[in-house]
Enzyme design. Structure first.
Site, PDB file in Angstrom:
ATOM      1  CG  ASP A  25      -1.909   1.108   1.251  1.00 22.05           C
ATOM      2  OD1 ASP A  25      -2.249   1.609   0.167  1.00 22.05           O
ATOM      3  OD2 ASP A  25      -2.377   1.476   2.347  1.00 22.05           O
ATOM      4  CG  ASP A  76      -3.955   4.153  -2.451  1.00 20.35           C
ATOM      5  OD1 ASP A  76      -3.171   3.244  -2.111  1.00 20.35           O
ATOM      6  OD2 ASP A  76      -4.998   4.414  -1.841  1.00 20.35           O
TER       7      ASP A  76
END
Ligand code: NAG
Ligand code: NAG
Ligand code: NAG
Ligand code: NAG
Ligand code: NAG
Ligand code: NAG
Length: 437
Positions: free
Chosen positions: A98, A322
């Site tokens: 992430d 992201d």
């Protein structure tokens, strides 16, 4: 990143989720120009794990909330994950990669999976997490500091902090502070036991249980501060196949995804396409601080339309890069234009609150401009043949809509077409187009 919300079911567990502004101890690294063209030896292949939509009960559950509120703005469908193993004392712990958060957390036995609004008393909720860490932490635990994060989709993780040596990509972050989760509600993919957060130290304290806890260095920060690598990492996400790809091919390039530390991953890209753009401070998303916290950059413009008839919208929206978000989330007013440019146009599906188009629709061009270069989304990421509605005739569009003043995200559906370089030393991101694979 799963967008953090300020109030959540986790509040009922005593996890306070607060946004605080603070000065950071982060000192910027020496910067060197030019090192970034080199492939680093410190890369690791990532497994891409596609969750078949028919198996993904939580997608429906999440969407139920969203439809109740008559808005698709909170849709956060994760159907593709990128996974690496962290090695802790020889234990391999698979984690989701992430770039939209900074804490690395793993579950540790025993842990509990709790849903505060679970509606099936006859069975326990399943968080879909693996076994996690088994032994004790060799560096001990941090006394009296609890860890808690709550996310907009109703998930949360809570626990405590401890220290362990963590090895990834052949690099060891010694005595690394980690969050150990022993209570959670999570929509896991059945494979991972945690999450690797690659954003800045600033985010480690932003919404913790104890708002006064000091910042700490996440894994990537430890690696470059210990001078094991230059302060840069990069990734090449490759489009997931229809099914789980368990072992990535050993050969270079095709369909292997990489995370690389200190340089570039070993993939083919168009060297003439490099573009650079500064990483923006958190004030870009209306936080009252000039600190760097997330990989926020300014999209100079977006272009859309059918080939030969492209429209440019030059509104310079900030966007978050992201890798933890499958879909890209962009302002509704822009995305409506994209949906309309499909032929036949895309349509809203109330079963899960997302937009779909016929799987054989003519897919428009859609691009985003950084550093005066436009990077086009791949057609297969705009109309995702592997993510279909229950009839099988409609395919999910890779860009979903959020509020015009909300958080914009370029997720996996954008990142699958580029090599993305996160250069903390130069405070910039660079992109190059991948050679078609
Ligand atoms: C709908 O939104 C309201 C406020 O925006 C919130 O209080 C409520 O909890 C939401 N409902 C659901 C089911 O998420
Ligand atoms: C932790 O909290 C306990 C109970 O309040 C206290 O006795 C102890 O000294 C604290 N330890 C540290 C390291 O702060
Ligand atoms: C999780 O760890 C904390 C800190 O050690 C402890 O207070 C709590 O009881 C644990 N929770 C569970 C469910 O084991
Ligand atoms: C170009 O696209 C616009 C909509 O974006 C449309 O109104 C117009 O008719 C198109 N022109 C041609 C020549 O296709
Ligand atoms: C770009 O989008 C914004 C927000 O929807 C809109 O106000 C503006 O008119 C658009 N500009 C162009 C050139 O389409
Ligand atoms: C983009 O091009 C314009 C005009 O050539 C120039 O003024 C500007 O500095 C360039 N921006 C970037 C980020 O390269």
């Amino acid at each position: 990143m799963r967008l953090t919300r300020l109030t959540s079911p986790a509040a009922a567990l005593g996890i306070t989720v607060v946004a605080v502004t603070r000065a950071t101890a982060f000192t910027r690294a020496d910067t060197r120009v030019g090192f970034y063209d080199a492939v680093t030896p410190h890369y690791v292949a990532m497994d891409s794990h596609a969750v078949p939509s028919s198996h993904d009960l939580h997608v429906r559950r999440r969407d139920a909330r969203i439809v109740v509120n008559g808005s698709s703005s909170l849709v956060n469908v994760h159907d593709v994950y990128y996974i690496i193993d962290l090695d802790m004392r020889g234990e391999k712990i698979p984690v989701t990669v992430d770039t939209g958060s900074s804490d690395t957390w793993v579950v540790k036995q025993p842990y509990e999976c709790i849903s505060l609004d679970w509606e099936h008393p006859e069975r326990k909720p399943n968080c879909g997490l693996g076994d996690g860490l088994k032994g004790d932490l060799s560096g001990g635990v941090v006394a009296n500091v609890s860890f808690g994060r709550a996310y907009v989709d109703g998930t949360f993780v809570s626990g405590y902090f401890g220290y362990e040596d963590v090895t990834l990509a052949g690099l060891t972050a010694k005595h690394q502070r980690l969050a150990i989760v022993n209570s959670t509600y999570w929509y896991g993919d059945g494979r991972t036991s945690g999450l690797l957060g690659l954003a800045y130290p600033y985010m480690t304290s932003l919404d913790g249980a104890d708002a006064s806890q000091p910042l700490y260095d996440p894994i990537f920060t430890t690696l470059w501060k210990d001078k094991l690598i230059d302060p840069v990492f990069s990734m090449a996400l490759s489009r997931a196949a229809d099914q789980t790809v368990k072992q990535p091919a050993a050969d270079e390039g095709h369909e292997t995804s990489y995370l690389a530390f200190g340089g570039l991953p070993p993939v083919s890209y168009d060297a003439a396409s490099w573009a650079r753009t500064p990483i923006l401070p958190m004030s870009a998303i209306n936080m009252d601080t000039q600190e760097l916290g997330l990989y926020l950059i300014r999209a100079e413009s977006f272009v859309y339309g059918q080939k030969g008839n492209l429209t440019t919208n030059g509104t310079a929206w900030p966007v978050l890069i992201d890798a933890g978000s499958t879909l890209s989330v962009l302002p509704r007013s822009l995305v409506d234009k994209l949906y309309a440019a499909f032929d036949p146009p895309a349509k809203y599906m109330s079963f899960n609150g997302l937009f779909y188009a016929r799987c054989d629709a003519k897919v428009p061009e859609f691009g985003v401009t950084f550093g005066n270069r436009t990077f086009f989304f791949a057609k297969e990421d705009l109309l995702r043949q592997s993510a279909r509605d229950p009839t099988g005739e409609y395919c999910r569009i890779g860009v979903t809509d959020g509020p015009d003043d909300g958080s914009n995200v370029l997720g996996v559906t954008f990142l699958s077409s580029v090599v993305a370089v996160f250069d903390i030393g130069l405070h910039e991101m660079r992109f190059a187009s991948r050679v078609a694979y």
